[in-house]
Design an enzyme around this catalytic site. Structure first.
Site, PDB file in Angstrom:
ATOM      1  N   LYS A  43       3.629 -13.669   5.808  1.00 48.12           N
ATOM      2  CA  LYS A  43       3.642 -14.635   4.696  1.00 48.12           C
ATOM      3  C   LYS A  43       5.109 -14.899   4.333  1.00 48.12           C
ATOM      4  O   LYS A  43       5.506 -14.855   3.158  1.00 48.12           O
ATOM      5  CB  LYS A  43       2.852 -14.060   3.512  1.00 48.12           C
ATOM      6  CG  LYS A  43       2.585 -15.039   2.400  1.00 48.12           C
ATOM      7  CD  LYS A  43       1.558 -16.098   2.745  1.00 48.12           C
ATOM      8  CE  LYS A  43       1.453 -17.131   1.638  1.00 48.12           C
ATOM      9  NZ  LYS A  43       0.491 -18.212   1.951  1.00 48.12           N
ATOM     10  N   ASP A  48      -5.392  -4.664   6.656  1.00 52.01           N
ATOM     11  CA  ASP A  48      -6.587  -4.084   6.044  1.00 52.01           C
ATOM     12  C   ASP A  48      -7.650  -5.168   5.883  1.00 52.01           C
ATOM     13  O   ASP A  48      -8.811  -5.005   6.272  1.00 52.01           O
ATOM     14  CB  ASP A  48      -6.179  -3.513   4.675  1.00 52.01           C
ATOM     15  CG  ASP A  48      -7.311  -2.777   3.994  1.00 52.01           C
ATOM     16  OD1 ASP A  48      -8.208  -2.288   4.698  1.00 52.01           O
ATOM     17  OD2 ASP A  48      -7.295  -2.697   2.750  1.00 52.01           O
ATOM     18  N   TYR A  60       0.810  -1.221   0.000  1.00 51.72           N
ATOM     19  CA  TYR A  60       0.000   0.000   0.000  1.00 51.72           C
ATOM     20  C   TYR A  60       0.844   1.273   0.000  1.00 51.72           C
ATOM     21  O   TYR A  60       0.300   2.371  -0.047  1.00 51.72           O
ATOM     22  CB  TYR A  60      -0.951   0.026   1.207  1.00 51.72           C
ATOM     23  CG  TYR A  60      -2.101  -0.952   1.118  1.00 51.72           C
ATOM     24  CD1 TYR A  60      -2.192  -1.891   0.104  1.00 51.72           C
ATOM     25  CD2 TYR A  60      -3.109  -0.927   2.063  1.00 51.72           C
ATOM     26  CE1 TYR A  60      -3.246  -2.789   0.040  1.00 51.72           C
ATOM     27  CE2 TYR A  60      -4.172  -1.802   2.017  1.00 51.72           C
ATOM     28  CZ  TYR A  60      -4.236  -2.735   1.008  1.00 51.72           C
ATOM     29  OH  TYR A  60      -5.288  -3.609   0.948  1.00 51.72           O
ATOM     30  N   ASP A  89      -2.881 -16.701   5.544  1.00 51.35           N
ATOM     31  CA  ASP A  89      -4.048 -17.453   5.047  1.00 51.35           C
ATOM     32  C   ASP A  89      -4.614 -18.356   6.136  1.00 51.35           C
ATOM     33  O   ASP A  89      -5.833 -18.452   6.324  1.00 51.35           O
ATOM     34  CB  ASP A  89      -3.702 -18.253   3.780  1.00 51.35           C
ATOM     35  CG  ASP A  89      -2.316 -18.862   3.813  1.00 51.35           C
ATOM     36  OD1 ASP A  89      -1.470 -18.367   4.579  1.00 51.35           O
ATOM     37  OD2 ASP A  89      -2.062 -19.835   3.093  1.00 51.35           O
TER      38      ASP A  89
END
Ligand code: NAI
Length: 338
Positions: free
Chosen positions: A175, A233, A123, A209
């Site tokens: 991740k 987010d 972002y 995830d």
């Protein structure tokens, strides 16, 4: 002690929900003096910039601001006024509590907090097209920016928040199994920071995830979650969905010296001016601010009154199945204060 706080009523439903929130804050005698300022369409309509210097000076001076939603006009130069505010004051931490208000949902009594990094990651918006042959947009490329400095301050913020609020555990979400450098750095720094708090706060690390699934299957295993910008987010909206939707989602944008509190929802132009908007998102944001100002007892009183009003279900806005106006809903909350 009276605190002076910048108040930006905002656009669309902003002024209506702001007045409702002030009504409740008055009812708990919150020792706050408001410094009213303009931003967004309201500022432009009054002949100013979308983000006037006066407003920036006011926030700088007062250090705290309560902000209604702002409409970012399409094609007006800014990508978003909210992003501009975050950048100007380097509001690196977005703190989003998710606490059950409406009973009878999938889960009762959820109480977790997501601490999202607010300035880095994908972002940061470092992206471009690469043209090939006759196609100027053959490829689009984006950079995930992660710094040691940015990672350290957000993870520290999450641990300090946990300590100050009597929380037990911080879960770092990443991740790093795929993004070895960027997410790997975030994880490495997180582990280093966690060591300093190991006697006070439990630490765990999870892949994003798997976290998304675990949040849905068993949200009670989470206490404070800290993660980078985009994951935060997504997960914070997911968490809001678990506790009654965006109508009850507040957020605090926190920097070293400044903090801006707001509802997560936008200016809802489709229902603006009709006195039907639910004021609870902004009211909960005001509670976060009270908490920051050391006025937690008032924040808890408001929370209990709001919950009572919502559970009674008689004087609530249409999004909660009622027929009350924004102002009537606020009056009912004020009347339900203990
Ligand atoms: P939105 O959140 O304003 O509206 C989405 C839907 O939720 C609409 O149907 C609206 O009526 C409903 N809704 C939102 N808040 C509500 C409330 N308090 N009570 C009852 N219903 C509510 O999102 P949208 O339509 O994407 O954005 C509208 C404008 O708001 C845009 O200009 C956007 O840039 C701005 N925005 C500003 C934010 C901020 O200032 N923090 C955050 C998100 C959007």
């Amino acid at each position: 002690m009276v605190h002076t706080v910048t108040l930006i009523p905002g656009d669309g439903i902003g002024p209506g929900i702001t007045e409702a929130v002030l009504q409740v804050l008055d009812a708990v005698n919150a020792p706050i003096e408001w410094d009213r300022q303009l931003a967004g369409l309201a500022a432009r309509d009054a002949g100013h910039d979308l983000l006037p210097q006066e407003t920036l000076d006011s926030i700088e001076r007062n250090r705290y601001a309560l902000k209604g939603p702002l409409t970012t006009p399409v094609g007006a130069g800014f990508r978003s006024i909210n992003v501009a505010l975050r950048k100007h004051f380097d509001l690196f931490a977005n703190v989003r509590p998710a606490r059950t208000v409406v009973p009878g949902g999938r889960y009762e009594d959820i109480d977790l907090v997501i601490v999202r990094e607010n300035t880095e990651g994908l972002y940061a918006g470092i992206e471009h097209y690469i043209g090939m042959r006759n196609d100027p947009k053959a490829v689009a490329e984006s950079v995930m920016l992660i710094t040691r400095y940015g990672s350290e301050r957000i993870v520290r913020h999450a641990f300090d928040y946990a300590v100050e609020h009597g929380r037990k555990k911080v879960t770092l979400v990443h991740k790093a199994n795929i993004l070895k450098c960027t997410q790997g750095l975030f994880l490495d720094v997180g582990r280093e920071v966690a060591r300093h708090y190991r006697d006070a706060i439990e630490f765990e690390e999870r892949i994003v995830d798997a976290t998304a699934m675990a949040l849905v299957l068993d949200p009670y295993q989470f206490d404070v979650i800290v993660t980078e910008n985009m994951f935060g987010d997504i997960l914070s909206d997911q968490a809001a969905g678990l506790v009654g939707g965006l109508g009850f989602a507040p957020g605090a944008n926190i920097g070293k010296d400044t903090a801006i509190f707001e509802a997560v929802h936008g200016s809802a132009p489709d229902i603006a001016g009709r006195n039907v908007a639910n004021p609870c998102g902004l009211l909960l944001a005001a509670c976060l601010m009270l908490d920051h100002l050391g006025l937690s007892e008032r924040a808890e009183r408001i929370w209990r009154a709001m919950r009572r009003t919502v559970i009674a279900g008689e004087t609530v806005t249409p999004d909660l199945g009622g027929t009350a106006g924004t102002d009537e809903f606020a009056a009912a909350i004020a009347a339900n204060l203990d």
